[in-house]
Scaffold this motif. Structure first.
Motif, PDB file in Angstrom:
ATOM      1  N   ASN A   1       1.118  -1.371  -0.324  1.00 31.09           N
ATOM      2  CA  ASN A   1      -0.480  -0.277  -0.334  1.00 31.09           C
ATOM      3  C   ASN A   1       0.849   1.025   0.046  1.00 31.09           C
ATOM      4  O   ASN A   1       0.630   2.294   0.307  1.00 31.09           O
ATOM      5  CB  ASN A   1      -1.316   0.033   1.624  1.00 31.09           C
ATOM      6  CG  ASN A   1      -2.061   0.484   1.231  1.00 31.09           C
ATOM      7  OD1 ASN A   1      -2.432   0.392  -0.122  1.00 31.09           O
ATOM      8  ND2 ASN A   1      -2.981   0.968   2.014  1.00 31.09           N
ATOM      9  N   ILE A   2       2.480   1.357  -0.223  1.00 31.18           N
ATOM     10  CA  ILE A   2       2.550   2.556  -0.615  1.00 31.18           C
ATOM     11  C   ILE A   2       2.020   3.591  -1.874  1.00 31.18           C
ATOM     12  O   ILE A   2       1.927   2.911  -2.787  1.00 31.18           O
ATOM     13  CB  ILE A   2       4.374   2.214  -1.093  1.00 31.18           C
ATOM     14  CG1 ILE A   2       4.955   1.107  -0.065  1.00 31.18           C
ATOM     15  CG2 ILE A   2       4.847   3.146  -1.274  1.00 31.18           C
ATOM     16  CD1 ILE A   2       5.290   1.748   0.803  1.00 31.18           C
ATOM     17  N   LYS A   3       2.284   4.514  -1.732  1.00 31.21           N
ATOM     18  CA  LYS A   3       1.351   5.872  -2.234  1.00 31.21           C
ATOM     19  C   LYS A   3       2.478   6.464  -3.221  1.00 31.21           C
ATOM     20  O   LYS A   3       3.984   7.383  -2.740  1.00 31.21           O
ATOM     21  CB  LYS A   3       0.977   6.161  -1.765  1.00 31.21           C
ATOM     22  CG  LYS A   3      -0.130   7.493  -3.215  1.00 31.21           C
ATOM     23  CD  LYS A   3      -0.723   6.574  -3.943  1.00 31.21           C
ATOM     24  CE  LYS A   3      -2.233   8.179  -4.236  1.00 31.21           C
ATOM     25  NZ  LYS A   3      -3.200   6.859  -4.824  1.00 31.21           N
ATOM     26  N   LEU A   4       2.601   6.057  -4.857  1.00 30.58           N
ATOM     27  CA  LEU A   4       3.608   6.995  -5.692  1.00 30.58           C
ATOM     28  C   LEU A   4       2.907   8.134  -5.650  1.00 30.58           C
ATOM     29  O   LEU A   4       1.843   9.005  -5.431  1.00 30.58           O
ATOM     30  CB  LEU A   4       3.293   6.700  -7.453  1.00 30.58           C
ATOM     31  CG  LEU A   4       3.694   5.238  -7.096  1.00 30.58           C
ATOM     32  CD1 LEU A   4       3.340   4.647  -8.496  1.00 30.58           C
ATOM     33  CD2 LEU A   4       4.948   4.787  -7.460  1.00 30.58           C
ATOM     34  N   PRO A   5       4.696   8.899  -5.500  1.00 28.28           N
ATOM     35  CA  PRO A   5       4.283  10.666  -5.355  1.00 28.28           C
ATOM     36  C   PRO A   5       3.623  11.212  -6.608  1.00 28.28           C
ATOM     37  O   PRO A   5       3.384  10.970  -7.873  1.00 28.28           O
ATOM     38  CB  PRO A   5       5.482  11.075  -5.042  1.00 28.28           C
ATOM     39  CG  PRO A   5       6.401  10.007  -6.305  1.00 28.28           C
ATOM     40  CD  PRO A   5       5.581   9.086  -5.572  1.00 28.28           C
ATOM     41  N   SER A   6       2.450  12.070  -6.035  1.00 31.94           N
ATOM     42  CA  SER A   6       1.911  13.141  -7.286  1.00 31.94           C
ATOM     43  C   SER A   6       2.824  13.843  -8.384  1.00 31.94           C
ATOM     44  O   SER A   6       3.795  14.065  -7.478  1.00 31.94           O
ATOM     45  CB  SER A   6       0.990  13.591  -6.583  1.00 31.94           C
ATOM     46  OG  SER A   6       1.227  14.190  -5.597  1.00 31.94           O
ATOM     47  N   GLY A   7       2.355  14.245  -8.846  1.00 31.11           N
ATOM     48  CA  GLY A   7       3.202  15.010  -9.925  1.00 31.11           C
ATOM     49  C   GLY A   7       2.727  16.577 -10.301  1.00 31.11           C
ATOM     50  O   GLY A   7       1.854  16.899  -9.099  1.00 31.11           O
ATOM     51  N   ASN A   8       2.445  16.857 -11.307  1.00 33.39           N
ATOM     52  CA  ASN A   8       1.309  18.387 -11.562  1.00 33.39           C
ATOM     53  C   ASN A   8       0.035  17.795 -11.679  1.00 33.39           C
ATOM     54  O   ASN A   8      -0.760  19.201 -12.061  1.00 33.39           O
ATOM     55  CB  ASN A   8       1.883  18.706 -13.143  1.00 33.39           C
ATOM     56  CG  ASN A   8       3.727  19.062 -13.031  1.00 33.39           C
ATOM     57  OD1 ASN A   8       4.520  19.729 -12.269  1.00 33.39           O
ATOM     58  ND2 ASN A   8       4.369  18.666 -13.999  1.00 33.39           N
ATOM     59  N   LYS A   9      -0.427  17.183 -11.979  1.00 30.49           N
ATOM     60  CA  LYS A   9      -1.855  16.825 -12.112  1.00 30.49           C
ATOM     61  C   LYS A   9      -1.551  15.906 -10.794  1.00 30.49           C
ATOM     62  O   LYS A   9      -0.446  14.852 -10.672  1.00 30.49           O
ATOM     63  CB  LYS A   9      -2.647  15.818 -13.631  1.00 30.49           C
ATOM     64  CG  LYS A   9      -2.032  16.828 -14.289  1.00 30.49           C
ATOM     65  CD  LYS A   9      -2.399  15.806 -15.180  1.00 30.49           C
ATOM     66  CE  LYS A   9      -2.268  16.369 -16.468  1.00 30.49           C
ATOM     67  NZ  LYS A   9      -3.956  17.905 -16.588  1.00 30.49           N
ATOM     68  N   THR A  10      -2.876  15.930  -9.686  1.00 35.63           N
ATOM     69  CA  THR A  10      -2.974  15.084  -8.765  1.00 35.63           C
ATOM     70  C   THR A  10      -3.276  14.047  -9.156  1.00 35.63           C
ATOM     71  O   THR A  10      -3.056  12.985  -7.647  1.00 35.63           O
ATOM     72  CB  THR A  10      -4.447  15.797  -7.918  1.00 35.63           C
ATOM     73  OG1 THR A  10      -4.127  17.466  -7.339  1.00 35.63           O
ATOM     74  CG2 THR A  10      -4.159  15.317  -6.915  1.00 35.63           C
ATOM     75  N   ASP A  11      -4.337  13.266  -9.864  1.00 36.96           N
ATOM     76  CA  ASP A  11      -4.650  12.106  -9.975  1.00 36.96           C
ATOM     77  C   ASP A  11      -3.583  11.639 -10.645  1.00 36.96           C
ATOM     78  O   ASP A  11      -2.777  12.117 -11.358  1.00 36.96           O
ATOM     79  CB  ASP A  11      -5.712  12.006 -10.936  1.00 36.96           C
ATOM     80  CG  ASP A  11      -7.030  12.841 -10.067  1.00 36.96           C
ATOM     81  OD1 ASP A  11      -6.801  12.536  -9.225  1.00 36.96           O
ATOM     82  OD2 ASP A  11      -8.245  13.104 -11.063  1.00 36.96           O
TER      83      ASP A  11
END
Length: 561
Positions: free
Chosen positions: A316-326
């Motif tokens: 359940n590691i969450k990948l970091p968001s980028g320029n777009k939130t989704d």
């Protein structure tokens, strides 16, 4: 041949002249009786197996020259590179084999090799080739006898025909007899030439069989392994030469026939008494190949699916968001040192994590990425979501190395053992080399395939709409398919050399293992956090399984078989 005389290396180093009686393959030293006693008692060498010099002298010269140390770095061979099929030392791993991923400790490669199936298969191959050559030689000699018998029968037929016609056709009779003699002589000569070639092959095989027996008895495990790798290539060449000879006209069954053309009225002027023809047909010899028979009787060894277990390393590691939130994560892969990479469609980037799940860096892209396939320790290929291009990127430099295009939108992409497998809209599966040159096109028209993998000569993929996993051959013909209520909307597919297929269930929120024969399935992991699970990758070096969801959740497992 008399045994060679050699001095004890240890005594010689002390300026003492004593003849050696034994040889230690590990130390690569000759030992006298006294030194052999100390050698067997020493803590460092007591496990070494020595052999008498008279046995050592029986080894082929090439085997005697095999050394345990690397000639370039003067260091012990510690690993074996399966990609290049050579041993390597620690320094080789840092230089020549820095990008090789399939390195195995040498002691694991050579242990039990004398009793391994590979060695048994090789000896069976030698036996099969020898038996096949004996059969071929017998067939050729039998053909000579057949030609001799048929020559007599055909000459009698010609004589019988001649007595029915008038005397002025004697010249035609002589002409036909001469033709028979000539054809028989020419074809016997051709067969004898073929026999010579088969005899030469047989001589080589007999010699190789004798050497193989001696090597197995007296060579060290390391010498045995290296020598037999070379011998295997030689045997393959011999088998190829044998099959080429069989395909030639000179190896086909030859006989002589006669067709009389005498008409009812012998007063009619005849241009000929008949025609003499050489009849050639395929030999009915069945070549022996015990290995193929065994392969047909039993499938390639596949781990017991029931014994496969997953141990959670990261979940359940969450990948970091980028320029777009989704996030829209379509694919993942393992990089060097167990690092992890993911394709982020919306943010046009590759996300790279360390092996502990920490964010390392992002690699920006000029397109929306779909699939990713690792080519080497430093390169990965990425496909465009809506395009027909595949771009090869340097992982460390984040630069584009080169790209190539396909004639249609790319749905799926994978890379194994130097070959790309690409699913192209309107074409089907394409197998290409590392530069994108098409080797084979395999028609396949389905559009609900997102992942596909090539395992030996078969392609494995999932149809997520129809809840089935399919295996087809390299002609696009389905071999078998698998459906199970535990597996709903299968998407991700990962193949390993152990003939196991790992599959993700998009709707069933699970990870399953399927045998390559499609007859055994086990649910390995099921969790509500696997909502919209998609990509799956396997890392043989650490026996790890990586899965990710479309919304950017990462799970890493250790696999035990």
């Amino acid at each position: 041949m008399a045994a060679s005389v050699r001095l004890c290396d240890i005594c010689e180093a002390r300026d003492v002249t004593v003849f050696a009686t034994d040889w230690c393959p590990e130390c690569e030293q000759g030992l006298c009786e006294s030194c052999k006693s100390y050698h067997s008692a020493s803590k460092l060498s007591k496990t070494h197996e020595t052999i008498p010099f008279e046995s050592f002298d029986k080894l082929p010269a090439a085997v005697k020259e095999i050394k345990n140390d690397c000639p370039d770095h003067e260091a012990r061979f510690e690993y074996y590179c399966s990609q290049h099929e050579v041993p390597c030392c620690v320094e080789c791993m840092k230089t020549t084999h820095a990008e090789c991923r399939d390195l195995t400790p040498m002691h694991k490669v050579v242990e039990h090799y004398k009793t391994s199936n590979a060695l048994s298969d090789f000896e069976q191959t030698l036996s099969d080739v020898l038996n096949n050559l004996d059969s071929l030689l017998k067939c050729r000699y039998d053909n000579i006898s057949l030609l001799a018998n048929e020559k007599d029968r055909r000459l009698k037929e010609i004589s019988d025909t001649k007595r029915k016609v008038i005397a002025h056709l004697d010249n035609l009779e002589i002409k036909l007899k001469t033709e028979v003699e000539m054809l028989q002589g020419e074809n016997v000569h051709a067969i004898e030439e073929t026999i010579k070639e088969f005899e030469l092959l047989k001589t080589d095989v007999v010699k190789m069989q004798e050497e193989a027996h001696i090597i197995r008895q007296y060579a060290s495990d390391f010498q045995l392994f290296i020598a037999f790798r070379d011998l295997e290539h030689t045997v393959k060449d011999l088998e190829t030469d044998m099959h080429l000879l069989i395909k030639q006209d000179s190896a086909k069954q030859i006989s002589i026939s006669f067709s009389p053309t005498v008409v009812q009225s012998i007063e009619t002027v005849l241009p000929s008494l008949g025609f003499v023809n050489v009849i050639t047909k395929e030999s009915n010899i069945k070549l022996v190949n015990q290995r193929e028979k065994q392969a047909q009787l039993s499938a390639i060894a596949t781990p017991c699916i029931d014994k496969i277990q997953l141990k959670t390393l990261l979940q359940n590691i969450k990948l970091p968001s980028g320029n777009k939130t989704d996030l829209v994560i379509y694919d993942n892969c393992f990089l060097s040192n167990g690092r992890l990479a993911f394709t982020d469609k919306l943010n046009k980037r590759l996300i790279v994590l360390k092996d502990n799940g920490e964010h390392e860096k992002d690699i920006p892209l000029s397109f929306m990425p779909n699939a990713i396939a690792v080519i080497s320790e430093t390169q990965a290929a990425v496909s465009d979501c809506s395009g027909n291009a595949i771009t090869v990127i340097g992982i460390e430099s984040a630069r584009v190395h080169y790209s190539f295009q396909m004639n249609g939108t790319i749905f799926a992409l994978s890379f194994r053992k130097g070959r790309f497998l690409i699913l192209v809209d309107g074409i089907g599966f394409c197998i290409t080399d590392i530069e994108g040159n098409v080797i084979n096109k395999i028609p396949y028209s389905y559009t609900d395939i997102l992942f596909a993998m090539l395992l030996t000569d078969r392609i494995y993929f999932s149809h997520w709409r129809s809840n089935r996993v399919v295996c087809c051959d390299l002609k696009g013909i389905d071999i078998h398919e698998f459906k199970d209520k535990k597996l709903k909307a299968p998407i991700g597919v990962a193949c390993i050399d152990k003939n196991v297929i790992f599959i993700t269930g998009f709707k069933s929120k699970n990870i399953c293992a399927l045998s390559s024969t499609g007859d055994e399935l086990k649910e390995l992991y099921c969790n509500s956090n696997l909502r919209r699970i998609r990509a799956v990758s396997y890392y043989p070096g650490k026996q790890q399984l990586l899965v990710s969801t479309e919304d950017g959740k990462v799970f890493l497992f250790e696999v035990s078989f």
